[in-house]
Enzyme design. Structure first.
Site, mmCIF file in Angstrom:
data_model
loop_
_atom_site.group_PDB
_atom_site.id
_atom_site.type_symbol
_atom_site.label_atom_id
_atom_site.label_comp_id
_atom_site.label_asym_id
_atom_site.label_seq_id
_atom_site.Cartn_x
_atom_site.Cartn_y
_atom_site.Cartn_z
ATOM 1 N N LYS A 143 133.976 86.866 9.383
ATOM 2 C CA LYS A 143 133.337 87.523 8.239
ATOM 3 C C LYS A 143 132.179 88.384 8.739
ATOM 4 O O LYS A 143 131.537 88.038 9.748
ATOM 5 C CB LYS A 143 132.738 86.468 7.295
ATOM 6 C CG LYS A 143 133.737 85.686 6.478
ATOM 7 C CD LYS A 143 133.006 84.689 5.567
ATOM 8 C CE LYS A 143 133.958 83.792 4.807
ATOM 9 N NZ LYS A 143 134.801 84.497 3.817
ATOM 10 N N ARG B 278 142.911 76.960 1.783
ATOM 11 C CA ARG B 278 144.235 76.541 1.298
ATOM 12 C C ARG B 278 144.974 75.708 2.328
ATOM 13 O O ARG B 278 145.805 74.882 1.979
ATOM 14 C CB ARG B 278 145.039 77.795 0.886
ATOM 15 C CG ARG B 278 145.278 78.747 2.020
ATOM 16 C CD ARG B 278 145.706 80.133 1.536
ATOM 17 N NE ARG B 278 144.564 80.897 0.996
ATOM 18 C CZ ARG B 278 144.668 82.100 0.479
ATOM 19 N NH1 ARG B 278 145.851 82.688 0.399
ATOM 20 N NH2 ARG B 278 143.600 82.724 0.016
HETATM 21 N N1 BES Z 1 135.215 80.474 1.357
HETATM 22 C C1 BES Z 1 135.839 81.727 1.127
HETATM 23 C C2 BES Z 1 135.794 82.176 -0.342
HETATM 24 C C3 BES Z 1 134.445 82.405 -0.949
HETATM 25 C C4 BES Z 1 133.998 83.705 -1.152
HETATM 26 C C5 BES Z 1 133.666 81.367 -1.406
HETATM 27 C C6 BES Z 1 132.790 83.931 -1.769
HETATM 28 C C7 BES Z 1 132.435 81.591 -2.007
HETATM 29 C C8 BES Z 1 132.012 82.877 -2.200
HETATM 30 C C9 BES Z 1 137.313 81.640 1.539
HETATM 31 O O1 BES Z 1 137.603 80.787 2.591
HETATM 32 C C10 BES Z 1 137.709 83.001 1.984
HETATM 33 O O2 BES Z 1 137.216 83.444 2.968
HETATM 34 N N2 BES Z 1 138.607 83.638 1.234
HETATM 35 C C11 BES Z 1 139.082 84.933 1.549
HETATM 36 C C12 BES Z 1 140.574 84.931 1.359
HETATM 37 C C13 BES Z 1 141.242 86.140 1.944
HETATM 38 C C14 BES Z 1 141.119 86.115 3.455
HETATM 39 C C15 BES Z 1 142.686 86.125 1.524
HETATM 40 C C16 BES Z 1 138.417 85.928 0.593
HETATM 41 O O3 BES Z 1 138.175 85.590 -0.563
HETATM 42 O O4 BES Z 1 138.105 87.015 1.053
HETATM 43 MN MN MN Z 2 137.390 81.695 4.497
#
Ligand code: BES
Ligand code: MN
Ligand code: ZN
Length: 492
Positions: free
Chosen positions: A275, A349
């Site tokens: 990220k 997931r």
């Molecule tokens: N933990 C994150 C989601 C999240 C985003 C939680 C903002 C709290 C606040 C999750 O693991 C994630 O990174 N999701 C990705 C999924 C994508 C790679 C398909 C996302 O939401 O960008």
């Molecule tokens: Mn994630």
């Protein structure tokens, strides 16, 4: 906090501060305001006018009573129009009262129940609001000013039902507020200290203190069970994963058995699909689902629910390193399905899929999962509302009704069959992510592959698990979201 009940008129309650939650459409006809106006020599109504007090939600007006009332100050707290109101909004009003009490160094506050909400529930919400509104995460503040002790010692609930109802309301409020507070503390604790091992240890000592049975599995035991997805997420980290299972069984034969699963990623860097720094900054929040279920199960026991409850959390970090799981890897899940990784940041997931398979071995009647799963859910519903997806709309309707009465905003999202093709893989049974559009739904569809025919509800709490500013009883930072609904759903 000492709670007492006063059955007389608000103007007679002995307290430093008198708080009056009031509906916008009751402002002009309010008997209490009439009485106050009289006692304060006709000054109250002109002040309301002058200050533009319309009793909008969270609007407040603080008035000095010049020695004409037993209370030094009077606080009006707006509740908005009565027809839009949820009784649970009383929490936010009571929280305002508690915060105002702190700011004027009051030791006691009397809070009057509006006539239409003067029952046991109303009393419970007021007490919860006082307790939750005083929440602060200040254990790392070293400056005396910023940790100025709260002066408030007692709260008097004015009006409402009788003594017995008052006693029940306060006891329940104390249990709910303690559970929400615990979840907030865990979410707010930095990932550097709240590692998977530490979260497991905290959950274990809490559960043991309540006489619950606890199982904590390390990586070797998870390997035995074949949890290939969960372990792949954990393998990039120097911190060991911990799989936590806490069980509560009622004394009498249980009405039903419910598994509540929480996402327990104590820090989500994204892994090799790293990220950007700003998106990583708040990723200690990624265990909020685990915090909610592990905290709630202890309160379920205290409330002596007739339901058997299993709280399950696959705790891990998601980190980049030479040991990380890689894009293109094919993982074998505990259920036997294979998964091709096209994004290591869709780790939640994977951990939840194996946790669901583990949960199914308990032969539950219902499965719920709570997860800060997708940014897409926050895009869809905004930062305060959770997304609810299901394979059983009868069950999800019951859940949504519980959320409404607990005052937590949740909204149904579909799981469109047509989107399943986004998860098709050439080399494995499926991929872990779909395309950008519908990201919350493809995450839900991925989980659905693991639940089979057991009634299941998935709650994406990525938005409401933490807040970037305070609102009433909800603080900035970890909110403890979903705990109140869990207790409502499992204990009524
Ligand atoms: N933990 C994150 C989601 C999240 C985003 C939680 C903002 C709290 C606040 C999750 O693991 C994630 O990174 N999701 C990705 C999924 C994508 C790679 C398909 C996302 O939401 O960008
Ligand atoms: Mn994630
Ligand atoms: Zn995550």
């Amino acid at each position: 906090m000492k709670f007492t009940h006063f059955g007389g008129l608000p103007t007679e309650a002995q307290a430093d501060l008198l708080a009056l939650p009031i509906f916008a459409d009751k402002l002009n006809e309010s008997a209490v305001i009439g009485a106050l106006d009289e006692r304060l020599g006709g000054t109250v109504r002109p002040i309301l006018e002058e200050e533009g007090f319309k009793a909008r939600p969270q609007q407040t007006l603080l008035v000095h009573t010049q020695g004409k009332l037993p209370q030094k100050r009077l606080l009006l707290v707006g509740l908005g129009p009565e027809k839009d109101a949820n009784p649970a909004d009383l929490r936010h009003a009571a929280a305002k009262a508690a915060k105002t009490a702190r700011s004027v160094s009051a030791k006691s506050v009397a809070i009057a129940l509006p006539a239409s909400l003067a029952d046991e529930r109303g009393m419970q919400f007021l007490a919860e609001g006082v307790l939750l509104g005083r929440y602060r995460f200040d254990r790392y503040l070293t400056n005396d000013d910023s940790r100025r002790p709260d002066t408030l010692e007692s709260a008097i609930l004015v009006g409402g039902a009788g003594e017995a109802a008052f006693g029940r309301a306060v006891r329940r409020a104390e249990i709910v507020a303690a559970a929400v507070t615990r979840a907030r503390d865990w979410v707010n604790e930095p990932a550097g200290t709240l590692t998977p091992r530490r979260l497991a240890a905290e959950a274990e000592s809490l559960a043991t203190s309540r006489g619950l049975s606890v199982k904590v599995l390390g990586p070797a035991e998870c390997r035995e069970l074949g949890m290939g997805m969960y372990l792949a997420v954990s393998q990039g980290s120097d911190e060991e994963p911990r799989f936590v299972h806490v069980a509560y069984k009622p004394k009498a034969p249980a009405k039903r058995r419910v598994c509540i699963i929480g996402k327990g990623v104590t820090f989500d860097s994204g892994g090799l699909s790293l990220k950007p720094s700003n998106a990583m900054e708040d990723m200690k929040v990624d265990m909020a689902g685990a915090a909610a279920v592990l905290s709630a199960v202890a309160a379920v026991a205290e409330l002596e629910s007739p339901v058997e409850v299993h709280a399950i959390a696959a705790c891990t970090e998601n980190m980049p390193s030479g040991k990380s799981y890689k894009l293109g890897d094919v993982l074998r899940s505990m259920a036997g399905k294979t998964v091709e990784i096209n994004n290591t940041d869709a780790e939640g997931r994977l951990t939840l899929g194996d946790a669901i398979t583990y949960a199914l071995k308990q032969e539950p009647d219902e499965i719920f999962d709570f997860a800060t799963l997708t940014g897409a859910c926050v895009v869809a519903l905004g930062p305060h509302v959770a997304g609810v997806m299901t394979n059983d709309t009868v069950l999800s309707e019951k859940w949504l009704a519980a959320a409404k009465s607990a005052g937590e905003e949740m909204w149904p999202l579909p799981l469109p069959e047509r989107l399943r093709e986004m998860l098709k893989s050439d080399v494995a049974d499926m991929k872990n992510t779909g395309e950008r559009y519908g990201g919350a739904l493809t995450a839900g569809l991925f989980l659905k592959e693991f639940v089979g025919s057991t009634p299941w509800v998935h709650v994406d709490i990525a938005g409401p698990a933490s807040a970037d500013k305070e609102y009433g009883a909800t603080p900035k930072g970890g909110t403890g979201f979903a705990v109140a609904t869990l207790l409502e759903y499992l204990c009524r």
